[in-house]
Enzyme design. Structure first.
Site, mmCIF file in Angstrom:
data_model
loop_
_atom_site.group_PDB
_atom_site.id
_atom_site.type_symbol
_atom_site.label_atom_id
_atom_site.label_comp_id
_atom_site.label_asym_id
_atom_site.label_seq_id
_atom_site.Cartn_x
_atom_site.Cartn_y
_atom_site.Cartn_z
ATOM 1 N N CYS A 128 3.116 3.171 9.415
ATOM 2 C CA CYS A 128 3.350 4.502 8.848
ATOM 3 C C CYS A 128 3.789 5.464 9.943
ATOM 4 O O CYS A 128 3.117 5.590 10.965
ATOM 5 C CB CYS A 128 2.086 5.016 8.170
ATOM 6 N N GLY A 187 10.318 -3.997 2.325
ATOM 7 C CA GLY A 187 11.423 -3.065 2.527
ATOM 8 C C GLY A 187 12.622 -3.364 1.650
ATOM 9 O O GLY A 187 13.288 -4.376 1.841
ATOM 10 N N GLY A 188 12.867 -2.502 0.667
ATOM 11 C CA GLY A 188 14.096 -2.580 -0.118
ATOM 12 C C GLY A 188 14.176 -3.685 -1.152
ATOM 13 O O GLY A 188 15.231 -3.876 -1.753
ATOM 14 N N HIS A 247 7.787 -4.679 7.810
ATOM 15 C CA HIS A 247 8.716 -3.770 7.126
ATOM 16 C C HIS A 247 10.013 -3.846 7.926
ATOM 17 O O HIS A 247 10.046 -3.454 9.091
ATOM 18 C CB HIS A 247 8.153 -2.343 7.109
ATOM 19 N N GLY A 286 7.443 -2.625 -2.794
ATOM 20 C CA GLY A 286 6.873 -1.284 -2.776
ATOM 21 C C GLY A 286 7.291 -0.459 -3.970
ATOM 22 O O GLY A 286 6.860 -0.690 -5.093
ATOM 23 N N PRO A 332 0.855 -1.188 0.000
ATOM 24 C CA PRO A 332 0.000 0.000 0.000
ATOM 25 C C PRO A 332 0.889 1.236 0.000
ATOM 26 O O PRO A 332 1.765 1.366 0.854
ATOM 27 C CB PRO A 332 -0.777 -0.122 1.325
ATOM 28 N N LEU A 365 0.730 5.449 -0.326
ATOM 29 C CA LEU A 365 -0.090 6.650 -0.337
ATOM 30 C C LEU A 365 0.167 7.465 -1.599
ATOM 31 O O LEU A 365 1.323 7.685 -1.970
ATOM 32 C CB LEU A 365 0.239 7.485 0.908
#
Length: 326
Positions: free
Chosen positions: A93, A206-207, A165, A227, A11, A13
């Site tokens: 977040c 993450g990454g 994450h 992501g 997800p 934003l």
């Protein structure tokens, strides 16, 4: 569970809206797609339909931001009624705006509240209720802090699936963007979590920049969430079904994907949508290919013009050398 978390798109934003998800779904049938985080307040009190999506997006998960168990239950019930495949609670977040609303990463410090939130949602829906979190916050970044959080949320809340994450979050001093880049990645901590909670479904975020990296993580974990790379170089999604899910279907060419967007775009334009809101998600499709810069520039310079339609994409496609079978 009717869908797999083996690979998902995070997800994000302002990025993973329904136009983006439709575009991604053209490349992969199996990848789990997430909405942007939507707050309970927006769904309950906001004007507009925040839960709108296209049926072609399945499997699709709604990510919620909030910390009031009753409000979250209300929103989860609405999501299930609308046909979402999963509800995910954002406990990752780090933005100030999110903290002021008392949700996001700051909730890691309140595992019992998170457990109450999950339990309230699970009570009213049959679809999976999952949690996305960090490995720690501020100076609370020991492995014990993470295991305490997972223990309480799984045992008292009934959560069976966590996406980790693999960075901690600094709740002050870093912007959300910096929080995605500066805190170091700690994949082994997520691997250890899976060993210690083997009965839970654990995915990592993450990454991750390639399917090769995803395969490496899948030796240790149940799922991988990609992501920014999936957004900025979306064509990596085109081979997910073949590489990770054993599909025998041919991998689509980039040109085919663009052309398959035309009917959707025309339908959305007829409903009053704005071309740029759809084409912005497609800018990275030809990343690192000859003509990629001209493709991006033509779309960026023309999609915002009044009355623009699919001819903008057709013209942009003509900037890619014809001899390239892409």
């Amino acid at each position: 569970m009717t869908h797999s978390c083996r690979l998902s798109v995070a997800p994000m934003l302002d990025w993973t809206d329904r136009h983006c998800r439709y575009f991604h779904r053209l490349m992969t049938k199996e990848t789990l797609l997430y909405t942007e985080m939507i707050t309970t307040g927006a769904i309950i009190h906001g004007k507009g339909d925040f839960l709108a999506y296209n049926q072609e997006e399945h499997p699709v998960a709604l990510q919620l931001g909030g910390s009031n168990p009753q409000d979250l239950a209300t929103c989860a019930k609405l999501a299930a009624e609308r046909g979402y495949d999963e509800v995910n609670l954002n406990v990752g977040c780090p933005s100030d705006r999110v903290q002021n609303g008392r949700f996001g990463a700051c909730l890691m410090a309140e595992p019992q509240l998170v457990a109450d939130c999950v339990a309230a949602m699970k009570e009213v829906v049959d679809i999976p209720v999952t949690v996305k979190t960090r490995i720690g916050i501020d100076d609370q970044d020991s492995y014990e802090f993470l295991t305490d959080f997972v223990s309480i949320v799984s045992e008292k809340g009934g959560c069976e699936q966590f996406t980790i994450h693999a960075r901690k979050a600094w709740l002050s001093g870093l912007s959300p963007k910096e929080n995605r880049e500066i805190p170091p990645l700690d994949y082994p901590r997520a691997y250890q979590l899976k060993k210690d909670f083997s009965h839970l479904t654990i995915a990592i975020n993450g990454g991750v920049k390639s399917l090769e990296e995803a395969k490496e993580h899948l030796q240790h974990l149940d799922g991988v969430m990609i992501g920014r790379e999936a957004y900025q170089s979306p064509y990596l999604l085109a081979s997910v079904d073949q590489e990770l899910f054993g599909s025998q279907s041919p991998i689509k060419k980039r040109r085919q994907i663009v052309e398959e967007m035309y009917p959707y775009i025309e339908q959305q334009l007829a409903n009053g949508a704005y071309l740029g809101h759809m084409t912005r998600h497609m800018l990275g499709l030809f990343q690192n290919m000859p003509g990629a810069r001209q493709w991006r520039r033509h779309i960026s310079e023309n999609a915002h013009k009044p009355g623009s339609g699919i001819e903008v994409l057709q013209q942009a496609l003509a900037k890619i050398p014809q001899e390239l079978d892409v």
